[in-house]
Enzyme design. Structure first.
Site, PDB file in Angstrom:
ATOM      1  N   GLY A   9      25.975  38.100  -3.843  1.00  0.00           N
ATOM      2  CA  GLY A   9      25.301  37.016  -3.335  1.00  0.00           C
ATOM      3  C   GLY A   9      25.706  35.990  -2.634  1.00  0.00           C
ATOM      4  O   GLY A   9      25.163  35.292  -1.689  1.00  0.00           O
ATOM      5  N   ASN A  10      26.902  35.385  -3.299  1.00  0.00           N
ATOM      6  CA  ASN A  10      27.495  34.272  -2.988  1.00  0.00           C
ATOM      7  C   ASN A  10      28.254  34.363  -1.627  1.00  0.00           C
ATOM      8  O   ASN A  10      28.123  33.301  -0.867  1.00  0.00           O
ATOM      9  CB  ASN A  10      28.252  33.827  -4.125  1.00  0.00           C
ATOM     10  CG  ASN A  10      27.814  33.654  -5.147  1.00  0.00           C
ATOM     11  OD1 ASN A  10      26.826  32.921  -5.470  1.00  0.00           O
ATOM     12  ND2 ASN A  10      28.310  34.157  -6.320  1.00  0.00           N
ATOM     13  N   LYS A  30      18.176  40.203 -15.688  1.00  0.00           N
ATOM     14  CA  LYS A  30      18.558  39.911 -14.637  1.00  0.00           C
ATOM     15  C   LYS A  30      18.238  38.563 -13.970  1.00  0.00           C
ATOM     16  O   LYS A  30      16.989  38.500 -13.452  1.00  0.00           O
ATOM     17  CB  LYS A  30      18.287  40.987 -13.739  1.00  0.00           C
ATOM     18  CG  LYS A  30      18.714  41.114 -12.060  1.00  0.00           C
ATOM     19  CD  LYS A  30      20.404  41.159 -12.134  1.00  0.00           C
ATOM     20  CE  LYS A  30      20.521  40.883 -10.701  1.00  0.00           C
ATOM     21  NZ  LYS A  30      22.156  40.812 -10.694  1.00  0.00           N
ATOM     22  N   LYS A  50      22.596  44.981  -8.298  1.00  0.00           N
ATOM     23  CA  LYS A  50      23.230  45.705  -7.357  1.00  0.00           C
ATOM     24  C   LYS A  50      24.511  46.354  -7.358  1.00  0.00           C
ATOM     25  O   LYS A  50      24.998  47.190  -6.586  1.00  0.00           O
ATOM     26  CB  LYS A  50      23.516  44.737  -6.003  1.00  0.00           C
ATOM     27  CG  LYS A  50      24.651  43.538  -6.270  1.00  0.00           C
ATOM     28  CD  LYS A  50      25.439  43.229  -5.091  1.00  0.00           C
ATOM     29  CE  LYS A  50      26.617  42.743  -5.409  1.00  0.00           C
ATOM     30  NZ  LYS A  50      26.777  41.792  -6.499  1.00  0.00           N
ATOM     31  N   LYS A 103      29.373  44.380 -13.268  1.00  0.00           N
ATOM     32  CA  LYS A 103      30.575  44.573 -12.303  1.00  0.00           C
ATOM     33  C   LYS A 103      31.406  45.721 -13.093  1.00  0.00           C
ATOM     34  O   LYS A 103      31.951  46.632 -12.762  1.00  0.00           O
ATOM     35  CB  LYS A 103      31.175  43.505 -11.887  1.00  0.00           C
ATOM     36  CG  LYS A 103      30.395  42.708 -10.582  1.00  0.00           C
ATOM     37  CD  LYS A 103      31.194  41.674 -10.148  1.00  0.00           C
ATOM     38  CE  LYS A 103      30.194  40.535  -9.706  1.00  0.00           C
ATOM     39  NZ  LYS A 103      29.478  41.025  -8.534  1.00  0.00           N
TER      40      LYS A 103
END
Ligand code: ADP
Ligand code: MG
Length: 310
Positions: A9-10, A126, A211, A273
């Site tokens: 997102g960053n 989340k 994601k 991740k």
């Protein structure tokens, strides 16, 4: 090689930015310039985060609800897939035009099936939306009966259920497109969470799928060789944020599993991740990479990032 890229997102909107369209185009242009170098040599399917964007869409819906009905979170998720997908699709198309490469780019609105009885529905983890101060966060959480937590020393965020992605519903068509050299953007924001009713039909639910975990499912279904997770840290760290923090270079699935067990990775950020990485790299011959956007190319060459191999 076939690579599944999960854009953080960053990479699309950074914490300090307001989120104007111009800012987002600018960020996406930076991502596009990195990705084109991979696109020239590999088959790519791209997925991306949507945290800040879906948070803003949600906020716009809430604030305007007196004038026009607010949409539920799954519909907001679909809007964010369209918004980010469009911007990425146009940027990548322009990069391809500039590099005289003739290749179609397509964004797929993606539904991801989750379990009706997933335990996360009773234990939300989340983070979604913007960062707030502790004071603001406590006020909102009381008013709206929501759960808010402190996120990796960067501020407070709302948390919602993050069920495990069981199936990328549009997986078959995504694979067909990737195999016919289409540049595919799919499963944005982890995909739109849907549950399967007893008659087999789908229904959207108010949750957010991580994601990176969805990206791992995407990598599985397209038969990727590499799962490349691009975020805002160059490597995964042990003892993250502490004076003794230590970066991880190349390691095995087994070694990473031990570190996961020791609790080195924050839930909702680095946790998913590394979990996605070990799930993917467990099969021999596959590689999972966690690194920052600017190191994408050298990481694919094995010269940067945290590399997890079977
Ligand atoms: P993305 O949008 O890329 O998914 P996240 O914020 O979800 O970004 O995850 C990346 C963040 O995870 C980093 O910015 C860092 O602050 C945080 N993080 C938590 N634990 C670790 C760790 N052990 N090593 C590196 N980063 C970590
Ligand atoms: Mg994340």
């Amino acid at each position: 090689m076939k690579i599944t890229v999960a854009l953080g997102g960053n990479a699309l909107l950074t914490a300090g930015q307001r989120g104007t369209a111009a800012e987002q185009y600018e960020n996406i242009a930076i991502a596009g310039r990195q990705l084109i170098q991979l696109i020239r040599e590999h088959d790519l399917v791209i997925t991306h985060g949507n945290g800040p964007q879906v948070g803003k869409i949600h906020l716009q819906n809430e604030l305007a609800s007196g004038e026009t009905p607010a949409m539920p979170l799954d519909v907001c998720g679909a809007m964010s897939q369209g918004q980010i997908g469009y911007m990425l699709q146009q940027q990548l198309t322009n990069e391809l035009i500039n590099h005289r490469i003739n290749r179609p780019v397509v964004t797929i609105i993606t539904q991801v099936v989750v379990g009706k009885d997933d335990p996360s529905f009773t234990n939300p983890t989340k983070p979604v939306g913007s960062f707030y101060s502790q004071e603001e966060a406590l006020k909102i959480s009381k008013e709206k009966d929501e759960v808010w937590v402190e996120d990796s020393g960067r501020g407070w965020r709302k948390v919602v259920a993050s069920p495990y992605p069981l199936e990328i519903y549009e997986g078959d068509i995504i694979k067909q497109l990737v195999d016919s050299s289409c540049l595919v953007i799919a499963s944005g924001g982890g995909g739109i969470p849907v549950i399967r009713e007893s008659d087999g039909t789908l229904r959207g639910v108010e949750a957010v799928i991580d994601k990176d975990l969805a990206g791992e499912r995407l990598a599985e279904i397209v038969g990727a060789d590499v799962l490349l997770m691009l975020t805002d840290v160059p490597r995964v760290f042990l003892y993250y944020g502490k004076p003794e923090q230590q970066e991880l270079g190349r390691l095995t699935v087994k070694e990473m599993e031990n570190y996961i067990e020791q609790g080195h990775f924050a839930a909702g950020s680095m946790g998913p991740k590394v979990e996605a990485a070990v799930r993917f790299a467990r099969k021999p011959g596959r590689r999972a990479i966690i690194t920052s956007l600017d190191q994408a190319v050298s990481a694919i060459e094995g010269k940067a990032g945290t590399q997890i191999l079977s």
